[in-house]
Design a protein around this motif. Structure first.
Motif, PDB file in Angstrom:
ATOM      1  N   ARG A  41      -2.952  -9.105 -13.890  1.00  0.00           N
ATOM      2  CA  ARG A  41      -1.771  -8.550 -13.213  1.00  0.00           C
ATOM      3  C   ARG A  41      -1.966  -7.074 -12.910  1.00  0.00           C
ATOM      4  NH1 ARG A  41       2.890  -8.187 -16.329  1.00  0.00           N
ATOM      5  NH2 ARG A  41       1.500  -7.692 -18.076  1.00  0.00           N
ATOM      6  N   GLU A  88       5.915  -4.976 -11.770  1.00  0.00           N
ATOM      7  CA  GLU A  88       4.775  -5.583 -11.092  1.00  0.00           C
ATOM      8  C   GLU A  88       4.555  -4.871  -9.753  1.00  0.00           C
ATOM      9  OE1 GLU A  88       2.914  -8.125 -12.229  1.00  0.00           O
ATOM     10  OE2 GLU A  88       4.100  -8.557 -14.034  1.00  0.00           O
ATOM     11  N   ALA A  90       3.618  -6.090  -7.125  1.00  0.00           N
ATOM     12  CA  ALA A  90       4.117  -6.957  -6.057  1.00  0.00           C
ATOM     13  C   ALA A  90       5.592  -6.695  -5.739  1.00  0.00           C
ATOM     14  CB  ALA A  90       3.916  -8.423  -6.422  1.00  0.00           C
ATOM     15  N   SER A  94       3.420  -5.691  -0.586  1.00  0.00           N
ATOM     16  CA  SER A  94       3.486  -7.091  -0.169  1.00  0.00           C
ATOM     17  C   SER A  94       2.729  -7.975  -1.159  1.00  0.00           C
ATOM     18  CB  SER A  94       2.894  -7.264   1.230  1.00  0.00           C
ATOM     19  OG  SER A  94       1.493  -7.116   1.212  1.00  0.00           O
ATOM     20  N   ALA A  95       3.256  -9.177  -1.366  1.00  0.00           N
ATOM     21  CA  ALA A  95       2.641 -10.101  -2.318  1.00  0.00           C
ATOM     22  C   ALA A  95       1.221 -10.461  -1.905  1.00  0.00           C
ATOM     23  CB  ALA A  95       3.497 -11.357  -2.450  1.00  0.00           C
ATOM     24  N   SER A  96       1.001 -10.614  -0.600  1.00  0.00           N
ATOM     25  CA  SER A  96      -0.342 -10.993  -0.134  1.00  0.00           C
ATOM     26  C   SER A  96      -1.351  -9.878  -0.402  1.00  0.00           C
ATOM     27  CB  SER A  96      -0.313 -11.330   1.359  1.00  0.00           C
ATOM     28  OG  SER A  96       0.132 -10.210   2.117  1.00  0.00           O
ATOM     29  N   VAL A  98      -1.164  -7.587  -2.789  1.00  0.00           N
ATOM     30  CA  VAL A  98      -1.388  -7.501  -4.228  1.00  0.00           C
ATOM     31  C   VAL A  98      -2.291  -8.637  -4.697  1.00  0.00           C
ATOM     32  CG1 VAL A  98      -0.280  -7.585  -6.488  1.00  0.00           C
ATOM     33  CG2 VAL A  98       0.744  -6.244  -4.651  1.00  0.00           C
ATOM     34  N   ARG A  99      -2.111  -9.838  -4.162  1.00  0.00           N
ATOM     35  CA  ARG A  99      -2.999 -10.951  -4.531  1.00  0.00           C
ATOM     36  C   ARG A  99      -4.436 -10.639  -4.148  1.00  0.00           C
ATOM     37  NH1 ARG A  99       1.297 -14.230  -2.684  1.00  0.00           N
ATOM     38  NH2 ARG A  99       0.275 -14.470  -0.656  1.00  0.00           N
TER      39      ARG A  99
END
Length: 225
Positions: A41, A88, A90, A94-96, A98-99
């Motif tokens: 994470r 977090e 994220a 953006s979640a993408s 961070v992934r």
């Protein structure tokens, strides 16, 4: 075990910590914000105004500790929105994205180096006024005199400090004074001399501030009792 090194990012520190025992730990206020990696994470540690108590099973943490006032430009979020919080990444980006970054770090042979590279890629030049403010307060200069030297009114200085540090300049000065005192006390300077050299009125003033900001007496904090 804790280890740190100077970062290629100006004023920053790259660190790793693997606690050796169970039970809660404590992270003291230091005027900084951190980008953290823990078990896959990416997490942001906001600016603390009091000791942050860590809980849960021991695990390895890797971090980039930004120089005071420089993390908000990297994150794109005012520091006061993250005060006394761990969030977090994220929640901020953006979640993408961070992934993608999490996958990049997970695949790296040097996790600390990969985390540092991300910080370097998104770094922006620090605000010279904020750098002067931190240097002055860390040297024990009074807030009002520092504001005059910087050509800032009290309200403007407070507003800029909230965005950069998460709290006003007086709180920043207290936290930097605490860190000066801890450095002296850890070097085995007597407490009364530590108080005087760090800028406290007396040893009782030092004791009160340590108890309020660190959550425990100075002797216990240093493992002396």
């Amino acid at each position: 075990m804790y280890a740190e090194r100077a970062s290629l990012l100006a004023g920053a520190v790259v660190w790793t910590n693997t606690p050796s025992g169970g039970g809660p730990g404590s992270v003291l206020p230091d005027g900084c914000m951190d980008l953290l990696w823990n078990e896959g994470r990416l997490v942001v540690a906001g600016p603390d105004t009091r000791a942050y108590v860590t809980e849960g099973a021991p695990s390895t943490w890797v971090g980039v500790r930004f120089y005071p006032g420089t993390a908000p430009a990297f994150l794109g979020v005012p520091a006061h929105e993250l005060r006394d919080r761990r969030v977090e990444l994220a929640e901020l980006w953006s979640a993408s994205e961070v992934r993608r970054l999490q996958g990049r770090i997970a695949a790296a042979s040097d996790v600390a180096g990969a985390l540092e590279e991300i910080a370097l890629e998104r770094a922006t030049p620090p605000d010279p006024v904020l750098l002067r403010l931190v240097a002055a307060l860390d040297a024990g200069r009074p807030v009002a005199g520092t504001a005059d030297e910087l050509g800032l009114g009290a309200r403007q200085l407070h507003r800029r400090s909230l965005a950069a540090f998460g709290y006003g300049p007086k709180t920043l000065a207290r936290i930097l004074r605490l860190q000066r005192a801890l450095a002296l006390a850890r070097a085995e300077v007597p407490f009364a001399e530590t108080a005087a050299r760090a800028g406290f009125a007396d040893q009782a003033h030092l004791a009160r501030d340590v108890k309020e900001l660190a959550g425990m007496p100075l002797g216990r904090l240093l493992g002396l009792g």
